[in-house]
Design a protein around this motif. Structure first.
Motif, short mmCIF file in Angstrom:
data_model
loop_
_atom_site.label_atom_id
_atom_site.label_comp_id
_atom_site.label_asym_id
_atom_site.label_seq_id
_atom_site.Cartn_x
_atom_site.Cartn_y
_atom_site.Cartn_z
N ALA A 53 -3.32 6.71 -2.95
CA ALA A 53 -2.31 7.50 -2.23
C ALA A 53 -1.01 7.68 -2.99
O ALA A 53 -0.54 8.80 -3.18
N PHE A 54 -0.41 6.60 -3.43
CA PHE A 54 0.92 6.70 -4.03
C PHE A 54 0.91 7.43 -5.37
O PHE A 54 1.65 8.39 -5.58
N ASN A 55 0.08 6.97 -6.31
CA ASN A 55 0.06 7.61 -7.63
C ASN A 55 -0.44 9.05 -7.56
O ASN A 55 0.00 9.90 -8.32
N GLY A 56 -1.37 9.31 -6.64
CA GLY A 56 -1.86 10.68 -6.48
C GLY A 56 -0.76 11.63 -6.03
O GLY A 56 -0.60 12.72 -6.57
N ALA A 57 0.02 11.19 -5.05
CA ALA A 57 1.13 12.01 -4.57
C ALA A 57 2.16 12.22 -5.67
O ALA A 57 2.69 13.33 -5.84
N LYS A 58 2.42 11.18 -6.43
CA LYS A 58 3.40 11.28 -7.52
C LYS A 58 2.91 12.26 -8.60
O LYS A 58 3.66 13.11 -9.07
N PHE A 59 1.64 12.14 -8.98
CA PHE A 59 1.06 13.01 -10.00
C PHE A 59 1.13 14.48 -9.57
O PHE A 59 1.40 15.36 -10.38
N LEU A 60 0.89 14.74 -8.29
CA LEU A 60 0.88 16.11 -7.77
C LEU A 60 2.27 16.60 -7.37
O LEU A 60 2.40 17.70 -6.84
N HIS A 61 3.30 15.78 -7.61
CA HIS A 61 4.68 16.13 -7.24
C HIS A 61 4.79 16.43 -5.75
O HIS A 61 5.43 17.38 -5.34
N LYS A 62 4.13 15.58 -4.94
CA LYS A 62 4.11 15.76 -3.49
C LYS A 62 4.69 14.55 -2.75
O LYS A 62 4.37 14.32 -1.60
N THR A 63 5.55 13.77 -3.42
CA THR A 63 6.07 12.56 -2.80
C THR A 63 7.01 12.83 -1.63
O THR A 63 7.28 11.94 -0.84
N ASP A 64 7.50 14.06 -1.49
CA ASP A 64 8.31 14.40 -0.32
C ASP A 64 7.46 14.41 0.95
O ASP A 64 7.98 14.22 2.05
#
Length: 119
Positions: A53-64
């Motif tokens: 979850a965390f690294n995937g969101a970060k990689f996709l620039h979706k952490t917001d």
């Protein structure tokens, strides 16, 4: 290599290679198995969980919108019966799934799996 890369600060991404050309890798269980293999190879359970979850969101620039449980973010959540930090196999002990505003109990999840089975 996963432990060496993780120790070097490389942010690993979990994700099975399921799809039309890989008939024996199934979404869901393959992620659990991938996390297990990471831990078996020396990656901590916490870092293994972060690869999803965390690294995937970060990689996709979706952490917001994704990656952590916070007000205003997409509210998909899996509640487990046991702590995966104690044993990564506990990631398979799913008690409840919350997807947006829908809540699926363990019995409802088992019924969904049962109805999807091909005999």
């Amino acid at each position: 290599m996963a432990k060496s890369l993780n120790d070097a600060g490389v942010q690993l991404l979990a994700g099975s290679d399921s799809g039309a050309f890989n008939s024996y890798t199934y979404p869901g269980i393959s992620l659990h198995k991938e996390l297990q293999v990471m831990v078996e190879n020396g990656v901590s359970p916490l870092d293994a969980l972060r690869t999803s979850a965390f690294n995937g969101a970060k990689f996709l620039h979706k952490t917001d919108d994704y990656g952590t449980v916070s007000k205003g973010k997409v509210s998909d959540l899996v509640i487990l019966e046991a702590n995966p930090l104690d044993d990564i196999e506990n990631s398979q002990k799913i008690f409840t799934v919350i997807k947006g505003t829908q809540v699926f109990s363990k019995s409802e999840l088992q019924e969904l799996l049962k109805s999807a089975a091909i005999e």
